[in-house]
Design a protein around this motif. Structure first.
Motif, PDB file in Angstrom:
ATOM      1  N   PHE A 217       0.824  -1.205   0.000  1.00  0.00           N
ATOM      2  CA  PHE A 217       0.000   0.000   0.000  1.00  0.00           C
ATOM      3  C   PHE A 217       0.861   1.259   0.000  1.00  0.00           C
ATOM      4  O   PHE A 217       1.980   1.276   0.522  1.00  0.00           O
ATOM      5  CB  PHE A 217      -0.914   0.034   1.221  1.00  0.00           C
ATOM      6  CG  PHE A 217      -1.982  -1.025   1.232  1.00  0.00           C
ATOM      7  CD1 PHE A 217      -2.561  -1.467   0.053  1.00  0.00           C
ATOM      8  CD2 PHE A 217      -2.411  -1.582   2.428  1.00  0.00           C
ATOM      9  CE1 PHE A 217      -3.547  -2.440   0.058  1.00  0.00           C
ATOM     10  CE2 PHE A 217      -3.398  -2.558   2.446  1.00  0.00           C
ATOM     11  CZ  PHE A 217      -3.975  -2.986   1.264  1.00  0.00           C
TER      12      PHE A 217
ATOM     13  N   ILE B 123      -5.274  -8.432   1.187  1.00  0.00           N
ATOM     14  CA  ILE B 123      -6.547  -8.339   0.464  1.00  0.00           C
ATOM     15  C   ILE B 123      -7.572  -9.275   1.086  1.00  0.00           C
ATOM     16  O   ILE B 123      -8.749  -8.923   1.255  1.00  0.00           O
ATOM     17  CB  ILE B 123      -6.337  -8.671  -1.030  1.00  0.00           C
ATOM     18  CG1 ILE B 123      -5.422  -7.631  -1.691  1.00  0.00           C
ATOM     19  CG2 ILE B 123      -7.689  -8.749  -1.744  1.00  0.00           C
ATOM     20  CD1 ILE B 123      -5.948  -6.221  -1.675  1.00  0.00           C
TER      21      ILE B 123
ATOM     22  N   GLY C 279      -6.661  -0.176   1.861  1.00  0.00           N
ATOM     23  CA  GLY C 279      -7.183  -1.084   0.854  1.00  0.00           C
ATOM     24  C   GLY C 279      -8.683  -0.993   0.658  1.00  0.00           C
ATOM     25  O   GLY C 279      -9.241  -1.672  -0.218  1.00  0.00           O
TER      26      GLY C 279
ATOM     27  N   ALA D 293     -10.192  -0.421  -2.915  1.00  0.00           N
ATOM     28  CA  ALA D 293     -10.153  -1.619  -3.757  1.00  0.00           C
ATOM     29  C   ALA D 293     -11.302  -2.552  -3.400  1.00  0.00           C
ATOM     30  O   ALA D 293     -11.944  -3.141  -4.278  1.00  0.00           O
ATOM     31  CB  ALA D 293      -8.817  -2.335  -3.597  1.00  0.00           C
TER      32      ALA D 293
ATOM     33  N   SER E 137      -6.263  -2.737  -6.629  1.00  0.00           N
ATOM     34  CA  SER E 137      -5.594  -2.087  -5.508  1.00  0.00           C
ATOM     35  C   SER E 137      -4.308  -1.395  -5.943  1.00  0.00           C
ATOM     36  O   SER E 137      -4.024  -0.266  -5.516  1.00  0.00           O
ATOM     37  CB  SER E 137      -5.274  -3.109  -4.406  1.00  0.00           C
ATOM     38  OG  SER E 137      -4.569  -2.490  -3.344  1.00  0.00           O
TER      39      SER E 137
ATOM     40  N   GLN F  10      -3.032   2.569  -5.670  1.00  0.00           N
ATOM     41  CA  GLN F  10      -1.771   3.008  -5.062  1.00  0.00           C
ATOM     42  C   GLN F  10      -1.038   4.000  -5.965  1.00  0.00           C
ATOM     43  O   GLN F  10      -0.364   4.917  -5.471  1.00  0.00           O
ATOM     44  CB  GLN F  10      -0.872   1.809  -4.750  1.00  0.00           C
ATOM     45  CG  GLN F  10      -1.523   0.703  -3.933  1.00  0.00           C
ATOM     46  CD  GLN F  10      -2.414   1.195  -2.805  1.00  0.00           C
ATOM     47  OE1 GLN F  10      -2.010   2.037  -1.996  1.00  0.00           O
ATOM     48  NE2 GLN F  10      -3.628   0.667  -2.740  1.00  0.00           N
TER      49      GLN F  10
END
Length: 214
Positions: A70, A110, A133, A136, A160, A164
């Protein structure tokens, strides 16, 4: 004398084989300093080996790893920001020409977004970090609300890394160098089982095999 541990034996092998084969290069890196080609932002997952999957050697990559690969948005406060500091250092001091954000299959971060453990005092920083996250997760549930978990996971892992990249653009130094035309951003996804990498094609808005980029 104690029996050598697995890592001590590994270090002995490194010294006698890998270091010996690259001794002149290591010495040159010490004398001249590092000049990496790219900043590689990857997950801390032990199965992801940035230098190995890219075929890079000593001095080629400036590697930043954290849970979930991340990138927190730019936040100019007086707190400690390890990820932000590494980004700024790579962009302003090392002047890398590329930043790669690389996600991967079977990502635990995730999975935790969709199947979280109960929060506790022992995981307060992890719980906070995983909030990065959420975009996402929300995008995945919007497009695939009733899809099997495997489809949701794969889509979330890929979308995701694109989010970023958006967060990277919030850093003044990153945006400045992109506007100057000497910094490029890349979103990758590495498949652990297949050993393949896909990249995000901004024009087609889809992930494609990295080899097809040529």
């Amino acid at each position: 004398m104690e029996k050598l541990s697995e890592f001590e034996k590994g270090h002995e092998y490194f010294r006698s084989v890998h270091f010996k084969d690259n001794e002149e290069r290591f010495k040159k890196l010490v004398e001249e300093g590092q000049n990496p080609k790219a900043l590689f932002i990857g997950c801390s997952d032990s199965r992801v080996m940035p230098a190995m999957i890219t075929g890079c050697g000593p001095g080629d990559l400036f590697i930043l790893r954290n849970v979930g690969n991340f990138v927190p948005p730019f936040s100019p406060d007086n707190d400690f920001h390890a990820t932000a500091a590494a980004i700024e250092y790579a962009v302003t001091h090392l002047e890398v020409s590329d930043i790669i954000v690389c996600g991967h299959s079977d990502c635990g971060a995730i999975k935790e977004l969709f199947h979280p453990h109960p929060p506790s005092e022992e995981t307060i920083h992890t719980t906070r970090w995983l909030q990065l996250g959420q975009p996402a997760k929300e995008t995945t549930l919007h497009h695939f609300p009733d899809a099997p978990w495997e489809i949701q996971r794969d889509f979330a892992e890929k979308v995701s890394v694109v989010f970023q990249l958006e967060n990277l653009l919030s850093y003044p130094a990153v945006r400045r160098r992109i506007e100057e035309g000497n910094l490029y951003l890349h979103a990758w996804h590495y498949d652990l089982a297949e050993g393949t990498i896909q990249y995000f094609d901004e024009d087609a808005l889809e992930f494609k095999p990295l080899g097809a980029k040529r």
